[in-house]
Design a protein around this motif. Structure first.
Motif, mmCIF file in Angstrom:
data_model
loop_
_atom_site.group_PDB
_atom_site.id
_atom_site.type_symbol
_atom_site.label_atom_id
_atom_site.label_comp_id
_atom_site.label_asym_id
_atom_site.label_seq_id
_atom_site.Cartn_x
_atom_site.Cartn_y
_atom_site.Cartn_z
ATOM 1 N N ASP A 93 52.087 15.664 50.862
ATOM 2 C CA ASP A 93 51.868 15.409 52.291
ATOM 3 C C ASP A 93 50.763 16.285 52.872
ATOM 4 O O ASP A 93 50.645 16.412 54.087
ATOM 5 C CB ASP A 93 53.163 15.614 53.081
ATOM 6 C CG ASP A 93 53.647 17.055 53.060
ATOM 7 O OD1 ASP A 93 53.091 17.852 52.280
ATOM 8 O OD2 ASP A 93 54.570 17.383 53.818
ATOM 9 N N GLY A 94 49.956 16.886 51.997
ATOM 10 C CA GLY A 94 48.843 17.702 52.463
ATOM 11 C C GLY A 94 47.607 17.445 51.625
ATOM 12 O O GLY A 94 47.618 16.645 50.689
ATOM 13 N N TYR A 95 46.541 18.131 51.979
ATOM 14 C CA TYR A 95 45.276 18.029 51.248
ATOM 15 C C TYR A 95 45.082 19.362 50.524
ATOM 16 O O TYR A 95 44.762 20.376 51.150
ATOM 17 C CB TYR A 95 44.130 17.749 52.212
ATOM 18 C CG TYR A 95 44.388 16.560 53.110
ATOM 19 C CD1 TYR A 95 44.674 15.307 52.573
ATOM 20 C CD2 TYR A 95 44.358 16.688 54.492
ATOM 21 C CE1 TYR A 95 44.910 14.216 53.396
ATOM 22 C CE2 TYR A 95 44.596 15.605 55.323
ATOM 23 C CZ TYR A 95 44.874 14.375 54.764
ATOM 24 O OH TYR A 95 45.127 13.288 55.579
ATOM 25 N N VAL A 96 45.286 19.343 49.212
ATOM 26 C CA VAL A 96 45.434 20.584 48.453
ATOM 27 C C VAL A 96 44.364 20.687 47.377
ATOM 28 O O VAL A 96 44.122 19.739 46.627
ATOM 29 C CB VAL A 96 46.836 20.663 47.799
ATOM 30 C CG1 VAL A 96 47.017 21.994 47.076
ATOM 31 C CG2 VAL A 96 47.918 20.488 48.861
ATOM 32 N N GLY A 97 43.718 21.842 47.309
ATOM 33 C CA GLY A 97 42.788 22.159 46.238
ATOM 34 C C GLY A 97 43.175 23.472 45.587
ATOM 35 O O GLY A 97 44.089 24.165 46.042
ATOM 36 N N ARG A 98 42.469 23.807 44.525
ATOM 37 C CA ARG A 98 42.755 25.054 43.806
ATOM 38 C C ARG A 98 41.448 25.660 43.317
ATOM 39 O O ARG A 98 40.538 24.961 42.887
ATOM 40 C CB ARG A 98 43.662 24.782 42.600
ATOM 41 C CG ARG A 98 43.994 26.040 41.778
ATOM 42 C CD ARG A 98 44.657 25.683 40.456
ATOM 43 N NE ARG A 98 45.975 25.109 40.620
ATOM 44 C CZ ARG A 98 47.121 25.780 40.495
ATOM 45 N NH1 ARG A 98 47.098 27.078 40.184
ATOM 46 N NH2 ARG A 98 48.275 25.171 40.650
ATOM 47 N N LEU A 99 41.385 26.993 43.386
ATOM 48 C CA LEU A 99 40.333 27.753 42.737
ATOM 49 C C LEU A 99 40.989 28.707 41.756
ATOM 50 O O LEU A 99 41.919 29.435 42.100
ATOM 51 C CB LEU A 99 39.517 28.558 43.749
ATOM 52 C CG LEU A 99 38.576 27.781 44.675
ATOM 53 C CD1 LEU A 99 37.923 28.743 45.656
ATOM 54 C CD2 LEU A 99 37.509 27.034 43.878
ATOM 55 N N ALA A 100 40.510 28.681 40.520
ATOM 56 C CA ALA A 100 41.044 29.580 39.490
ATOM 57 C C ALA A 100 39.876 30.042 38.632
ATOM 58 O O ALA A 100 39.332 29.268 37.851
ATOM 59 C CB ALA A 100 42.094 28.870 38.636
ATOM 60 N N PHE A 101 39.478 31.279 38.807
ATOM 61 C CA PHE A 101 38.379 31.844 38.038
ATOM 62 C C PHE A 101 38.867 33.043 37.249
ATOM 63 O O PHE A 101 39.803 33.736 37.652
ATOM 64 C CB PHE A 101 37.236 32.285 38.960
ATOM 65 C CG PHE A 101 36.574 31.156 39.708
ATOM 66 C CD1 PHE A 101 35.927 30.144 39.019
ATOM 67 C CD2 PHE A 101 36.590 31.110 41.094
ATOM 68 C CE1 PHE A 101 35.310 29.093 39.696
ATOM 69 C CE2 PHE A 101 35.973 30.077 41.786
ATOM 70 C CZ PHE A 101 35.335 29.067 41.077
ATOM 71 N N ALA A 102 38.203 33.304 36.135
ATOM 72 C CA ALA A 102 38.530 34.461 35.319
ATOM 73 C C ALA A 102 37.827 35.722 35.826
ATOM 74 O O ALA A 102 38.179 36.830 35.412
ATOM 75 C CB ALA A 102 38.140 34.213 33.855
ATOM 76 N N ARG A 103 36.828 35.549 36.706
ATOM 77 C CA ARG A 103 36.086 36.692 37.233
ATOM 78 C C ARG A 103 36.105 36.643 38.762
ATOM 79 O O ARG A 103 35.865 35.598 39.355
ATOM 80 C CB ARG A 103 34.636 36.673 36.738
ATOM 81 C CG ARG A 103 34.485 36.565 35.231
ATOM 82 C CD ARG A 103 33.021 36.615 34.814
ATOM 83 N NE ARG A 103 32.197 35.669 35.555
ATOM 84 C CZ ARG A 103 30.870 35.594 35.436
ATOM 85 N NH1 ARG A 103 30.239 36.424 34.609
ATOM 86 N NH2 ARG A 103 30.185 34.702 36.138
ATOM 87 N N GLU A 104 36.351 37.802 39.385
ATOM 88 C CA GLU A 104 36.405 37.826 40.839
ATOM 89 C C GLU A 104 35.056 37.478 41.459
ATOM 90 O O GLU A 104 34.992 36.894 42.544
ATOM 91 C CB GLU A 104 36.894 39.194 41.307
ATOM 92 C CG GLU A 104 38.385 39.370 41.046
ATOM 93 C CD GLU A 104 38.862 40.782 41.287
ATOM 94 O OE1 GLU A 104 38.022 41.654 41.557
ATOM 95 O OE2 GLU A 104 40.079 41.014 41.186
ATOM 96 N N VAL A 105 33.969 37.824 40.783
ATOM 97 C CA VAL A 105 32.653 37.516 41.333
ATOM 98 C C VAL A 105 32.451 36.015 41.462
ATOM 99 O O VAL A 105 31.671 35.552 42.315
ATOM 100 C CB VAL A 105 31.547 38.154 40.463
ATOM 101 C CG1 VAL A 105 31.451 37.466 39.105
ATOM 102 C CG2 VAL A 105 30.206 38.128 41.176
ATOM 103 N N ASP A 106 33.147 35.209 40.661
ATOM 104 C CA ASP A 106 33.010 33.754 40.750
ATOM 105 C C ASP A 106 33.618 33.208 42.043
ATOM 106 O O ASP A 106 33.133 32.208 42.587
ATOM 107 C CB ASP A 106 33.652 33.084 39.535
ATOM 108 C CG ASP A 106 32.870 33.328 38.257
ATOM 109 O OD1 ASP A 106 31.690 33.718 38.349
ATOM 110 O OD2 ASP A 106 33.436 33.139 37.163
ATOM 111 N N TYR A 107 34.690 33.840 42.533
ATOM 112 C CA TYR A 107 35.218 33.427 43.833
ATOM 113 C C TYR A 107 34.175 33.644 44.923
ATOM 114 O O TYR A 107 33.954 32.787 45.782
ATOM 115 C CB TYR A 107 36.487 34.220 44.166
ATOM 116 C CG TYR A 107 37.704 33.825 43.373
ATOM 117 C CD1 TYR A 107 38.513 32.771 43.780
ATOM 118 C CD2 TYR A 107 38.058 34.517 42.222
ATOM 119 C CE1 TYR A 107 39.645 32.412 43.066
ATOM 120 C CE2 TYR A 107 39.179 34.165 41.493
ATOM 121 C CZ TYR A 107 39.968 33.107 41.914
ATOM 122 O OH TYR A 107 41.075 32.751 41.198
#
Length: 399
Positions: A33-47
């Motif tokens: 019932d929402g609009y959901v995405g995900r971010l998953a990186f192995a390095r904090e600099v990628d965020y």
């Protein structure tokens, strides 16, 4: 909980972390019932690099040109890609071209490509290496476990879900970390493990039921080959991680976790029926510059419809049994419906669900140096670290 109005509940939700930190099941429930995405990186600099990329594109307000709609099939000679092109990409492109002619598909150009004799990564890389933001839909195999299995979990995390071109090689995550690839665009990748790998199979028990009904000729246990070992973790694939962290890469990625099956576009519970427009609706929504979370709902709503059909069938069965009548549930039909439901539910959005296709061309500084992470209070990252082909048979997958 229903104890108060949901006024403060956000519709757009971004999950941070890998599948062992925030489960796939939670993402699926939230996406109901929402609009959901995900971010998953192995390095904090990628965020930080991803956020910087979104902000640069967000500042572009000029431009009214229409984006391109690109469709790429890896014609590698396998039954899998042949079925996918015949039942999905080919008829889907016909649908959108017809709608474009009537002004209902807002693409500047619809391009279907993919060498039918010698599929090559170079053809794809050259076509999406620059230009204005576009929508890319690809159909291919995703790399699965080799015959002898993965040497270790780190190798599996690096390679599983890579875009396979058969004997012509593959595109792995590291190749797309720095080179321009679909800058500012959105990529829908239909391939096994394209978005990631879960820690258990959603299919094995339903394939066993179909096998018992004479509707599946393979071994249900084969779907376990690509899963992590008992001591290993589920994970988001390296390929989408790389392109999303790439300053000259797409803003969002849509793909499949686990094996991807033909069920999403070939319903089999009441005879084989092709449904290519389910996927074409996503591309139309993206081209209209809807937010990507809204576009993803164009596909996930069919999962909701399948849930309603399953619930209705079980309710009818309970009513018959309460009246002393025998069950009329068809095991084969129920198996096919559950496979459809599980296949659709495994499509996920990676990236911010509130972004949309930018207007205008490339930002002036398209490939800046990766931003420095000044302070991180709490880490949300994890430590770095062949399946069956599609055929025309009732239950098939895109490995």
């Amino acid at each position: 909980t229903g104890a108060d109005l949901n006024i403060e509940v956000p519709r757009f939700q971004l999950i941070l972390g890998d599948l062992d930190q925030v489960s796939l099941e939670l993402q699926q429930v939230q996406a109901s019932d929402g609009y959901v995405g995900r971010l998953a990186f192995a390095r904090e600099v990628d965020y930080a690099a991803y956020v910087d990329k979104l902000l640069r594109w967000e500042r572009l307000s000029a431009g009214t040109g229409k984006p391109d709609s690109l469709f790429f099939t890896v014609h590698d000679g396998t039954a899998a890609t042949a079925v996918g092109h015949r039942a999905l990409v080919g008829p889907g492109v016909e649908v959108v071209r017809r709608r474009q002619a009537s002004g209902q598909y807002p693409a500047r150009e619809i391009v279907e490509f993919g060498d039918r004799m010698t599929p090559s990564p170079d053809e794809l890389l050259a076509r999406v290496g620059g230009g204005d933001p576009s929508v890319l839909f690809t159909l291919s195999h995703g790399e699965g476990a080799p015959r002898g299995g993965w040497r270790n979990h780190e190798e599996q995390r690096r390679r599983q879900g890579a875009m396979s071109f058969g004997r012509e090689g593959k595109i792995v995550g590291e190749e797309l970390r720095a080179r321009p690839f679909l800058p500012g665009g959105v990529w829908f990748m239909l391939a096994c493990y394209g978005a990631g790998t879960p820690n258990f199979s959603a299919y094995r028990h339903w394939l066993a039921q179909l096998a018992g009904a004479g509707q599946f000729r393979g071994k249900p246990e084969a779907v376990l080959a690509g899963l992590p070992g008992p001591q290993d973790r589920p994970f988001i694939a390296a390929l989408p991680q790389a392109v999303l962290a790439n300053p000259a890469g797409p803003l969002a990625f849509m793909g499949h976790i686990d094996l991807a099956w033909t069920y999403g576009f070939q319903e089999l519970d009441a005879g084989a029926t092709n449904r290519p427009a389910r996927y074409m609706a996503i591309t139309r929504s993206l081209l209209k510059r809807d937010r990507v979370g809204v576009s993803m709902r164009e596909l996930l709503r069919f999962c909701d419809q399948t849930n309603l059909e399953l619930t209705s069938l079980h309710d009818q069965d309970a009513r018959l049994r309460s009246a002393g009548q025998p069950s009329q549930l068809d095991p084969a039909r129920m198996g096919h419906l559950w496979m459809l439901r599980q296949d659709l539910a495994a499509y996920v959005l990676l990236g911010d669900p509130a972004v949309r296709l930018p207007q205008g061309g490339m930002p002036g500084d398209a490939s800046p140096a990766a931003p420095r992470v000044v302070e991180v209070a709490t880490s949300v990252t994890s430590t770095p670290t062949t399946s069956t082909p599609i055929t025309a048979t009732p239950t098939t997958s895109i490995p």
